[in-house]
Scaffold this active site. Structure first.
Site, PDB file in Angstrom:
ATOM      1  N   THR A 184      -4.551   0.247 -13.144  1.00  0.00           N
ATOM      2  CA  THR A 184      -4.885   1.592 -12.657  1.00  0.00           C
ATOM      3  C   THR A 184      -5.235   2.498 -13.834  1.00  0.00           C
ATOM      4  OG1 THR A 184      -3.340   1.280 -10.841  1.00  0.00           O
ATOM      5  CG2 THR A 184      -4.060   3.551 -11.266  1.00  0.00           C
ATOM      6  N   HIS A 243     -20.193   4.589 -12.210  1.00  0.00           N
ATOM      7  CA  HIS A 243     -19.302   3.947 -11.233  1.00  0.00           C
ATOM      8  C   HIS A 243     -19.641   4.410  -9.821  1.00  0.00           C
ATOM      9  CE1 HIS A 243     -16.764   2.948 -14.723  1.00  0.00           C
ATOM     10  NE2 HIS A 243     -16.294   1.974 -13.952  1.00  0.00           N
ATOM     11  N   SER A 288      -7.463  -1.110 -19.533  1.00  0.00           N
ATOM     12  CA  SER A 288      -8.440  -0.248 -18.853  1.00  0.00           C
ATOM     13  C   SER A 288      -9.506  -1.104 -18.189  1.00  0.00           C
ATOM     14  CB  SER A 288      -9.090   0.712 -19.846  1.00  0.00           C
ATOM     15  OG  SER A 288      -9.780  -0.004 -20.855  1.00  0.00           O
ATOM     16  N   ASN A 289      -9.664  -2.331 -18.692  1.00  0.00           N
ATOM     17  CA  ASN A 289     -10.662  -3.235 -18.112  1.00  0.00           C
ATOM     18  C   ASN A 289     -10.244  -4.662 -18.460  1.00  0.00           C
ATOM     19  OD1 ASN A 289     -13.098  -4.767 -17.626  1.00  0.00           O
ATOM     20  ND2 ASN A 289     -14.118  -2.783 -17.476  1.00  0.00           N
ATOM     21  N   ARG A 323       0.848  -1.197   0.000  1.00  0.00           N
ATOM     22  CA  ARG A 323       0.000   0.000   0.000  1.00  0.00           C
ATOM     23  C   ARG A 323       0.882   1.244   0.000  1.00  0.00           C
ATOM     24  NH1 ARG A 323      -4.146  -1.115   4.763  1.00  0.00           N
ATOM     25  NH2 ARG A 323      -5.063   0.823   4.010  1.00  0.00           N
ATOM     26  N   GLY A 368     -11.444   4.634 -17.475  1.00  0.00           N
ATOM     27  CA  GLY A 368     -10.511   4.125 -18.481  1.00  0.00           C
ATOM     28  C   GLY A 368     -11.248   3.321 -19.544  1.00  0.00           C
ATOM     29  N   THR A 369     -12.245   2.563 -19.121  1.00  0.00           N
ATOM     30  CA  THR A 369     -13.016   1.745 -20.067  1.00  0.00           C
ATOM     31  C   THR A 369     -13.749   2.637 -21.067  1.00  0.00           C
ATOM     32  OG1 THR A 369     -13.329   0.150 -18.285  1.00  0.00           O
ATOM     33  CG2 THR A 369     -14.780  -0.078 -20.203  1.00  0.00           C
ATOM     34  N   LYS A 375     -14.671   6.471  -6.917  1.00  0.00           N
ATOM     35  CA  LYS A 375     -13.777   6.504  -8.082  1.00  0.00           C
ATOM     36  C   LYS A 375     -13.130   7.883  -8.235  1.00  0.00           C
ATOM     37  CE  LYS A 375     -13.437   5.036 -12.902  1.00  0.00           C
ATOM     38  NZ  LYS A 375     -12.131   4.406 -12.666  1.00  0.00           N
TER      39      LYS A 375
HETATM   40  N1  NDP Z   1      -8.467  -2.247 -15.282  1.00  0.00           N
HETATM   41  C1  NDP Z   1      -9.469  -2.786 -14.599  1.00  0.00           C
HETATM   42  O1  NDP Z   1     -10.028  -3.840 -14.977  1.00  0.00           O
HETATM   43  C2  NDP Z   1      -9.885  -2.125 -13.333  1.00  0.00           C
HETATM   44  C3  NDP Z   1      -9.258  -0.982 -12.932  1.00  0.00           C
HETATM   45  N2  NDP Z   1      -9.542  -0.411 -11.732  1.00  0.00           N
HETATM   46  C4  NDP Z   1      -8.697   0.714 -11.362  1.00  0.00           C
HETATM   47  O2  NDP Z   1      -7.726   0.228 -10.440  1.00  0.00           O
HETATM   48  C5  NDP Z   1      -7.366   1.236  -9.514  1.00  0.00           C
HETATM   49  C6  NDP Z   1      -7.539   0.705  -8.086  1.00  0.00           C
HETATM   50  O3  NDP Z   1      -8.880   0.404  -7.851  1.00  0.00           O
HETATM   51  P1  NDP Z   1      -9.365  -0.091  -6.396  1.00  0.00           P
HETATM   52  O4  NDP Z   1      -8.621  -1.296  -5.967  1.00  0.00           O
HETATM   53  O5  NDP Z   1     -10.848  -0.140  -6.492  1.00  0.00           O
HETATM   54  O6  NDP Z   1      -8.916   1.164  -5.498  1.00  0.00           O
HETATM   55  P2  NDP Z   1      -8.693   1.234  -3.918  1.00  0.00           P
HETATM   56  O7  NDP Z   1      -8.726   2.667  -3.566  1.00  0.00           O
HETATM   57  O8  NDP Z   1      -9.625   0.316  -3.229  1.00  0.00           O
HETATM   58  O9  NDP Z   1      -7.203   0.678  -3.714  1.00  0.00           O
HETATM   59  C7  NDP Z   1      -6.049   1.413  -4.007  1.00  0.00           C
HETATM   60  C8  NDP Z   1      -4.905   0.876  -3.186  1.00  0.00           C
HETATM   61  O10 NDP Z   1      -3.689   1.532  -3.525  1.00  0.00           O
HETATM   62  C9  NDP Z   1      -2.981   1.781  -2.326  1.00  0.00           C
HETATM   63  N3  NDP Z   1      -1.953   2.807  -2.490  1.00  0.00           N
HETATM   64  C10 NDP Z   1      -1.968   4.129  -2.165  1.00  0.00           C
HETATM   65  N4  NDP Z   1      -0.769   4.702  -2.463  1.00  0.00           N
HETATM   66  C11 NDP Z   1      -0.004   3.712  -2.970  1.00  0.00           C
HETATM   67  C12 NDP Z   1       1.330   3.666  -3.468  1.00  0.00           C
HETATM   68  N5  NDP Z   1       2.123   4.763  -3.498  1.00  0.00           N
HETATM   69  N6  NDP Z   1       1.786   2.495  -3.927  1.00  0.00           N
HETATM   70  C13 NDP Z   1       1.019   1.382  -3.913  1.00  0.00           C
HETATM   71  N7  NDP Z   1      -0.234   1.371  -3.450  1.00  0.00           N
HETATM   72  C14 NDP Z   1      -0.743   2.512  -2.999  1.00  0.00           C
HETATM   73  C15 NDP Z   1      -4.071   2.159  -1.346  1.00  0.00           C
HETATM   74  O11 NDP Z   1      -3.600   2.087  -0.010  1.00  0.00           O
HETATM   75  P3  NDP Z   1      -4.338   2.961   1.154  1.00  0.00           P
HETATM   76  O12 NDP Z   1      -5.717   2.409   1.245  1.00  0.00           O
HETATM   77  O13 NDP Z   1      -3.500   2.710   2.348  1.00  0.00           O
HETATM   78  O14 NDP Z   1      -4.312   4.384   0.680  1.00  0.00           O
HETATM   79  C16 NDP Z   1      -5.090   1.069  -1.672  1.00  0.00           C
HETATM   80  O15 NDP Z   1      -4.742  -0.117  -1.030  1.00  0.00           O
HETATM   81  C17 NDP Z   1      -8.219   2.451  -9.875  1.00  0.00           C
HETATM   82  O16 NDP Z   1      -7.476   3.293 -10.723  1.00  0.00           O
HETATM   83  C18 NDP Z   1      -9.389   1.847 -10.664  1.00  0.00           C
HETATM   84  O17 NDP Z   1      -9.944   2.750 -11.582  1.00  0.00           O
HETATM   85  C19 NDP Z   1     -10.482  -0.926 -10.897  1.00  0.00           C
HETATM   86  C20 NDP Z   1     -11.170  -2.043 -11.268  1.00  0.00           C
HETATM   87  C21 NDP Z   1     -10.943  -2.735 -12.506  1.00  0.00           C
HETATM   88  O1  LIG Z   2     -12.586   2.381 -10.674  1.00  0.00           O
HETATM   89  C1  LIG Z   2     -13.204   1.323 -10.918  1.00  0.00           C
HETATM   90  O2  LIG Z   2     -13.854   0.725 -10.051  1.00  0.00           O
HETATM   91  C2  LIG Z   2     -13.117   0.765 -12.276  1.00  0.00           C
HETATM   92  N1  LIG Z   2     -12.254   1.289 -13.100  1.00  0.00           N
HETATM   93  C3  LIG Z   2     -11.981   0.873 -14.417  1.00  0.00           C
HETATM   94  C4  LIG Z   2     -12.222   1.997 -15.395  1.00  0.00           C
HETATM   95  O3  LIG Z   2     -11.891   3.154 -15.079  1.00  0.00           O
HETATM   96  O4  LIG Z   2     -12.717   1.741 -16.495  1.00  0.00           O
HETATM   97  C5  LIG Z   2     -12.616  -0.440 -14.777  1.00  0.00           C
HETATM   98  C6  LIG Z   2     -13.929  -0.735 -14.122  1.00  0.00           C
HETATM   99  O5  LIG Z   2     -14.951  -0.095 -14.807  1.00  0.00           O
HETATM  100  C7  LIG Z   2     -13.940  -0.405 -12.643  1.00  0.00           C
END
Ligand code: NDP
Ligand SMILES: O=C(O)C1=N[C@H](C(=O)O)C[C@H](O)C1
Length: 232
Positions: free
Chosen positions: A72, A131, A97-98, A31, A141-142, A135
């Site tokens: 991300t 969403h 992105s997804n 994290r 991104g999607t 967020k």
């Molecule tokens: N491509 C895809 O299919 C999908 C993409 N996403 C994307 O993924 C990303 C994460 O989503 P989600 O898990 O829901 O978000 P969360 O906010 O639940 O999780 C983010 C995590 O990152 C941690 N973090 C903060 N700073 C750092 C750092 N410097 N280095 C490493 N970790 C760090 C946070 O820690 P702490 O809580 O301690 O701050 C937390 O554990 C978003 O950008 C989202 O849009 C999401 C779903 C699907």
């Molecule tokens: O932030 C999310 O939760 C998600 N982020 C991704 C996006 O930005 O497209 C993928 C999914 O929709 C969930």
């Protein structure tokens, strides 16, 4: 395979469980910023953190020769720089992105539909994404990937959030409760509407896709997308 989870929030925790069920070992649950030490000799890093920190996280992994799967969103202006770093370090990189199978099929469907609809000026096109309220980025991104797929196959020149001028494709971003991710593409004429829509019921499809991508990438060299993983 030894996996480092860079970012351990909503996505990281689900990826942890799925990875272990598929026989992988989780060697880091971060994290905070990754380092050569806390990455623990991982075979691959799965990066789901936030738009502010993604670039530095990915760069550090690649400079330590650890392949990266990045989910991300919201940091894409720096993607060309990361792709350069990946190639310089001879270490593979994949941004999606997804990662869900359904959305990647939806991308292909969207591109084909855009090609066909481009022949009919009666229809205008708009995108909508919904969403959860946590967020950080908009549009999703999607939605950006969907917009790019339409722009490549139509007369649109760019996408824009909400209000648009001619040749701009509008994306409407809605934040509502705990919605995991819903994306719709609308083609509207004076007399009717065509809508294609993908609704994620939960985050499991995103997480499984990211683990499948990490299994696929370990012995590859280069910069990839989910199209490569799925053979689409
Ligand atoms: N491509 C895809 O299919 C999908 C993409 N996403 C994307 O993924 C990303 C994460 O989503 P989600 O898990 O829901 O978000 P969360 O906010 O639940 O999780 C983010 C995590 O990152 C941690 N973090 C903060 N700073 C750092 C750092 N410097 N280095 C490493 N970790 C760090 C946070 O820690 P702490 O809580 O301690 O701050 C937390 O554990 C978003 O950008 C989202 O849009 C999401 C779903 C699907
Ligand atoms: O932030 C999310 O939760 C998600 N982020 C991704 C996006 O930005 O497209 C993928 C999914 O929709 C969930």
């Amino acid at each position: 395979m030894k996996i480092a989870l860079v970012g351990y929030g909503k996505m990281g925790r689900i990826i942890d469980e799925i990875s272990q069920n598929r026989g992988h070992e989780i060697v880091a649950r971060l994290r905070e910023t990754p380092t050569a030490e806390n990455l623990n000799n991982a075979d691959v890093a799965i990066e789901f953190s936030n738009p502010e920190v993604a670039f530095e996280n990915i760069k550090t992994c690649l400079e330590n020769k650890i392949p990266v799967i990045c989910g991300t969103t919201g940091w894409l202006d720096k993607k060309p720089e990361i792709e350069k770093i990946a190639l310089e370090n001879n270490t593979p990189f994949l941004y999606g992105s997804n990662f869900s199978l359904g959305v990647n099929l939806f991308f292909a469907l969207n591109e084909n539909l855009a090609k066909m609809m481009n022949k009919f000026s009666e229809y205008n096109c708009q995108l909508e994404e919904i969403h959860h309220i946590h967020k950080l980025d908009a549009p999703s991104g999607t939605a950006i990937s969907l917009a790019e797929g339409i722009i490549q196959n139509s007369n649109f020149e760019a996408w824009k959030l909400e209000e648009t001028k001619e040749k701009e494709l509008g994306i409407f971003a809605i934040r509502e409760n705990e919605v995991p991710g819903t994306h719709s593409v609308f083609y509207r004429s004076e007399v009717d509407e065509i809508e294609i829509k993908h609704t994620a019921y939960n985050r499991n499809g995103f997480a499984l896709g990211a683990v499948i991508a990490s299994e696929w990438i370990v012995d590859k060299k280069g910069v990839f997308t989910m199209k490569d993983v799925l053979g689409l």
